[in-house]
Design a protein around this motif. Structure first.
Motif, PDB file in Angstrom:
ATOM      1  N   GLN A  40       0.574  -1.275   0.407  1.00  0.00           N
ATOM      2  CA  GLN A  40      -0.124   0.171  -0.085  1.00  0.00           C
ATOM      3  C   GLN A  40       0.400   1.213   0.262  1.00  0.00           C
ATOM      4  OE1 GLN A  40      -2.268  -0.478   3.049  1.00  0.00           O
ATOM      5  NE2 GLN A  40      -4.209  -1.611   2.080  1.00  0.00           N
ATOM      6  N   ILE A  41       2.364   1.344   0.500  1.00  0.00           N
ATOM      7  CA  ILE A  41       3.210   2.084  -0.381  1.00  0.00           C
ATOM      8  C   ILE A  41       3.607   2.461  -0.981  1.00  0.00           C
ATOM      9  CG2 ILE A  41       5.576   3.336   0.313  1.00  0.00           C
ATOM     10  CD1 ILE A  41       4.996   2.051   2.853  1.00  0.00           C
ATOM     11  N   VAL A  42       3.412   3.770  -2.202  1.00  0.00           N
ATOM     12  CA  VAL A  42       3.817   4.279  -3.364  1.00  0.00           C
ATOM     13  C   VAL A  42       4.876   5.741  -3.320  1.00  0.00           C
ATOM     14  CG1 VAL A  42       2.865   4.982  -5.611  1.00  0.00           C
ATOM     15  CG2 VAL A  42       1.638   3.729  -4.152  1.00  0.00           C
ATOM     16  N   VAL A  43       5.973   4.717  -4.126  1.00  0.00           N
ATOM     17  CA  VAL A  43       6.836   6.069  -3.878  1.00  0.00           C
ATOM     18  C   VAL A  43       6.454   6.988  -5.550  1.00  0.00           C
ATOM     19  CG1 VAL A  43       9.300   6.846  -3.887  1.00  0.00           C
ATOM     20  CG2 VAL A  43       8.584   4.854  -2.216  1.00  0.00           C
ATOM     21  N   VAL A  44       7.021   8.318  -4.653  1.00  0.00           N
ATOM     22  CA  VAL A  44       6.473   9.455  -6.003  1.00  0.00           C
ATOM     23  C   VAL A  44       7.378  10.409  -6.280  1.00  0.00           C
ATOM     24  CG1 VAL A  44       5.291  10.507  -7.708  1.00  0.00           C
ATOM     25  CG2 VAL A  44       3.819   8.693  -6.003  1.00  0.00           C
ATOM     26  N   ARG A  45       8.074  10.371  -7.599  1.00  0.00           N
ATOM     27  CA  ARG A  45       9.020  11.797  -7.637  1.00  0.00           C
ATOM     28  C   ARG A  45       8.479  12.670  -8.240  1.00  0.00           C
ATOM     29  NH1 ARG A  45      14.047   9.823 -10.878  1.00  0.00           N
ATOM     30  NH2 ARG A  45      14.674   8.912  -8.764  1.00  0.00           N
ATOM     31  N   GLY A  46       8.726  14.096  -7.889  1.00  0.00           N
ATOM     32  CA  GLY A  46       8.233  15.212  -8.774  1.00  0.00           C
ATOM     33  C   GLY A  46       6.784  15.565  -7.971  1.00  0.00           C
ATOM     34  N   LEU A  52      -1.532   6.512 -10.908  1.00  0.00           N
ATOM     35  CA  LEU A  52      -0.024   5.685 -10.140  1.00  0.00           C
ATOM     36  C   LEU A  52      -1.128   4.773  -9.525  1.00  0.00           C
ATOM     37  CD1 LEU A  52       0.832   8.840  -7.773  1.00  0.00           C
ATOM     38  CD2 LEU A  52       1.888   8.039  -8.976  1.00  0.00           C
ATOM     39  N   PRO A  53      -0.118   3.666  -9.147  1.00  0.00           N
ATOM     40  CA  PRO A  53      -0.632   2.343  -8.467  1.00  0.00           C
ATOM     41  C   PRO A  53      -1.899   2.874  -8.023  1.00  0.00           C
ATOM     42  CG  PRO A  53       1.962   2.150  -8.772  1.00  0.00           C
ATOM     43  CD  PRO A  53       1.156   3.651  -9.407  1.00  0.00           C
ATOM     44  N   LEU A  54      -2.170   1.588  -7.156  1.00  0.00           N
ATOM     45  CA  LEU A  54      -4.088   1.467  -6.529  1.00  0.00           C
ATOM     46  C   LEU A  54      -4.592   2.518  -6.564  1.00  0.00           C
ATOM     47  CD1 LEU A  54      -1.491   0.556  -2.859  1.00  0.00           C
ATOM     48  CD2 LEU A  54      -2.621  -0.976  -4.151  1.00  0.00           C
ATOM     49  N   ALA A  55      -4.686   2.477  -8.050  1.00  0.00           N
ATOM     50  CA  ALA A  55      -5.642   4.299  -8.456  1.00  0.00           C
ATOM     51  C   ALA A  55      -7.618   3.406  -7.294  1.00  0.00           C
ATOM     52  CB  ALA A  55      -5.910   4.452  -9.705  1.00  0.00           C
ATOM     53  N   THR A  56      -7.642   2.549  -7.627  1.00  0.00           N
ATOM     54  CA  THR A  56      -8.507   1.964  -6.772  1.00  0.00           C
ATOM     55  C   THR A  56      -8.864   1.987  -5.510  1.00  0.00           C
ATOM     56  OG1 THR A  56      -7.941   0.020  -6.815  1.00  0.00           O
ATOM     57  CG2 THR A  56      -9.349   0.805  -8.431  1.00  0.00           C
ATOM     58  N   ALA A  57      -7.723   2.678  -4.718  1.00  0.00           N
ATOM     59  CA  ALA A  57      -7.956   3.016  -2.676  1.00  0.00           C
ATOM     60  C   ALA A  57      -9.053   4.206  -2.597  1.00  0.00           C
ATOM     61  CB  ALA A  57      -7.095   3.441  -2.747  1.00  0.00           C
ATOM     62  N   ARG A  58      -9.358   3.659  -1.709  1.00  0.00           N
ATOM     63  CA  ARG A  58     -10.714   4.457  -1.241  1.00  0.00           C
ATOM     64  C   ARG A  58     -10.492   5.885  -0.261  1.00  0.00           C
ATOM     65  NH1 ARG A  58      -9.632   0.790   2.950  1.00  0.00           N
ATOM     66  NH2 ARG A  58      -9.406   1.052   4.485  1.00  0.00           N
ATOM     67  N   SER A  59      -8.878   5.660  -0.060  1.00  0.00           N
ATOM     68  CA  SER A  59      -8.305   6.789   0.865  1.00  0.00           C
ATOM     69  C   SER A  59      -6.760   6.887   0.407  1.00  0.00           C
ATOM     70  CB  SER A  59      -9.071   7.130   1.597  1.00  0.00           C
ATOM     71  OG  SER A  59      -8.268   5.622   2.696  1.00  0.00           O
ATOM     72  N   ASN A  64       4.927  14.591  11.307  1.00  0.00           N
ATOM     73  CA  ASN A  64       3.826  14.418  12.178  1.00  0.00           C
ATOM     74  C   ASN A  64       3.102  12.758  11.734  1.00  0.00           C
ATOM     75  OD1 ASN A  64       3.850  16.639  12.658  1.00  0.00           O
ATOM     76  ND2 ASN A  64       3.287  17.546  10.975  1.00  0.00           N
ATOM     77  N   MET A  65       4.067  11.136  11.111  1.00  0.00           N
ATOM     78  CA  MET A  65       3.190  10.277  11.240  1.00  0.00           C
ATOM     79  C   MET A  65       3.112  10.261  12.288  1.00  0.00           C
ATOM     80  SD  MET A  65       2.924   7.744   8.947  1.00  0.00           S
ATOM     81  CE  MET A  65       4.711   8.062   7.389  1.00  0.00           C
ATOM     82  N   ASN A  66       1.395   9.791  12.385  1.00  0.00           N
ATOM     83  CA  ASN A  66       0.668   8.795  13.143  1.00  0.00           C
ATOM     84  C   ASN A  66       0.306   7.785  12.662  1.00  0.00           C
ATOM     85  OD1 ASN A  66      -2.240  10.132  12.805  1.00  0.00           O
ATOM     86  ND2 ASN A  66      -0.792  11.535  13.020  1.00  0.00           N
ATOM     87  N   ILE A  67      -0.089   6.948  13.899  1.00  0.00           N
ATOM     88  CA  ILE A  67      -0.911   5.509  13.950  1.00  0.00           C
ATOM     89  C   ILE A  67      -2.466   6.030  13.106  1.00  0.00           C
ATOM     90  CG2 ILE A  67      -2.195   3.871  15.034  1.00  0.00           C
ATOM     91  CD1 ILE A  67       1.159   3.427  14.286  1.00  0.00           C
ATOM     92  N   ARG A  68      -3.158   7.144  14.029  1.00  0.00           N
ATOM     93  CA  ARG A  68      -4.749   7.245  13.664  1.00  0.00           C
ATOM     94  C   ARG A  68      -4.719   7.429  11.655  1.00  0.00           C
ATOM     95  NH1 ARG A  68      -8.850  10.997  15.622  1.00  0.00           N
ATOM     96  NH2 ARG A  68     -10.718  11.076  14.698  1.00  0.00           N
ATOM     97  N   ASP A  69      -3.641   7.926  11.982  1.00  0.00           N
ATOM     98  CA  ASP A  69      -3.984   8.581   9.597  1.00  0.00           C
ATOM     99  C   ASP A  69      -2.804   7.675   9.403  1.00  0.00           C
ATOM    100  OD1 ASP A  69      -5.482  10.723  10.479  1.00  0.00           O
ATOM    101  OD2 ASP A  69      -2.537  12.097  10.480  1.00  0.00           O
ATOM    102  N   GLY A  70      -2.582   6.689   9.009  1.00  0.00           N
ATOM    103  CA  GLY A  70      -1.451   5.492   8.658  1.00  0.00           C
ATOM    104  C   GLY A  70      -2.722   4.270   8.485  1.00  0.00           C
ATOM    105  N   LEU A  71      -3.753   4.479   9.519  1.00  0.00           N
ATOM    106  CA  LEU A  71      -4.724   3.268   9.260  1.00  0.00           C
ATOM    107  C   LEU A  71      -5.863   3.611   8.701  1.00  0.00           C
ATOM    108  CD1 LEU A  71      -3.964   1.187  13.061  1.00  0.00           C
ATOM    109  CD2 LEU A  71      -3.461   0.768  11.128  1.00  0.00           C
ATOM    110  N   LYS A  72      -6.007   4.513   9.111  1.00  0.00           N
ATOM    111  CA  LYS A  72      -7.800   5.712   8.377  1.00  0.00           C
ATOM    112  C   LYS A  72      -7.571   5.100   6.881  1.00  0.00           C
ATOM    113  CE  LYS A  72     -10.184   9.624   7.982  1.00  0.00           C
ATOM    114  NZ  LYS A  72     -10.626  10.894   8.761  1.00  0.00           N
ATOM    115  N   GLU A 131      -6.129   4.124   3.097  1.00  0.00           N
ATOM    116  CA  GLU A 131      -5.885   2.632   2.328  1.00  0.00           C
ATOM    117  C   GLU A 131      -4.227   3.134   2.157  1.00  0.00           C
ATOM    118  OE1 GLU A 131      -7.761  -0.342  -0.342  1.00  0.00           O
ATOM    119  OE2 GLU A 131      -8.536   1.158  -0.306  1.00  0.00           O
ATOM    120  N   ARG A 132      -3.702   3.682   0.911  1.00  0.00           N
ATOM    121  CA  ARG A 132      -2.891   3.737   0.527  1.00  0.00           C
ATOM    122  C   ARG A 132      -1.804   5.634   0.719  1.00  0.00           C
ATOM    123  NH1 ARG A 132      -3.372   5.538  -6.636  1.00  0.00           N
ATOM    124  NH2 ARG A 132      -5.132   7.620  -4.872  1.00  0.00           N
TER     125      ARG A 132
END
Length: 212
Positions: free
Chosen positions: A121-127, A145-152, A181-189, A191-192
């Motif tokens: 679920q991790i996509v690295v994007v340049r630019g 980008l990959p996982l374009a169908t992700a809900r969020s 500011n990486m945090n658990i709540r946003d990371g789980l909420k 999808e991509r």
């Protein structure tokens, strides 16, 4: 581990190394849960309040005499069983704050990133940091980008990027977050998770130290 780096057109143009100590550990689910509970608890204002029988208005005198009326004896019309009376064992202002050791907080973030990477679920994007601050442009990039169908989607950048924030501000279920500011709540909420290469460097700097 090596993962592809995509450009704004959705093409894989390079590879980037993700530290195994951050993105490849065995996730500690109980610690992740504890970190989430802590974050949600610390977000509570704790300003809720109810009035006791001593705080509600009225009820200063006995409603009727003790004996001779045929009715049950009463001392105040603001007793808890009366309409408009005080509340028994109701909530009062308090702090919900929870503490958590720094090593556990760091482990929770590394576990989160490892879960995201394990589930692809991790996509690295340049630019992305140079994107035009327009909703239409950002929407097109996210669809290519990959996982374009992700809900969020959670977009993680290295520092405050007003152009990225403005481009994504009107998109539903899309949030821009600064890496520190990486945090658990946003990371789980969300999808991509979209990372810029610069954000990956910040994440490595914060959480990939030896003994972390």
């Amino acid at each position: 581990m090596q993962v592809p780096v995509y450009d704004l057109e959705g093409r894989a143009v390079d590879q980037i190394e993700l530290a195994d100590s951050v993105f490849g550990i065995t996730p500690n689910i109980p610690v992740m849960h504890q970190a989430l509970v802590r974050q949600l608890a610390n977000a509570r204002a704790g300003t809720h309040d109810t009035k006791t029988r001593g705080e509600v208005r009225g009820g200063g005198r006995k409603p009727w005499r003790q004996k001779g009326t045929g009715r049950a004896r009463q001392g105040s019309i603001r007793a808890p069983h009366w309409k408009g009376g005080g509340v028994v064992w109701g909530p009062h202002p308090r702090s919900y704050r929870q503490e958590m050791p720094k090593k556990m907080r760091r482990l929770a973030i590394r576990s989160l990133l490892s879960v995201k990477q394990r589930e692809n679920q991790i996509v690295v994007v340049r630019g992305l940091t140079d994107i035009e601050p327009k909703t239409k442009v950002m929407k097109g990039v996210l669809q290519r980008l990959p996982l374009a169908t992700a809900r969020s989607t959670l977009i993680v950048v290295d520092q405050r990027r007003d152009n990225v924030r403005r481009a994504a501000g009107n998109l539903e279920d899309v949030k821009v977050l600064v890496a520190h500011n990486m945090n658990i709540r946003d990371g789980l909420k969300y999808e991509r998770m979209i990372l810029t290469p610069e954000a990956v460097e910040v994440i490595h700097r914060l959480w990939a130290q030896e003994g972390a």
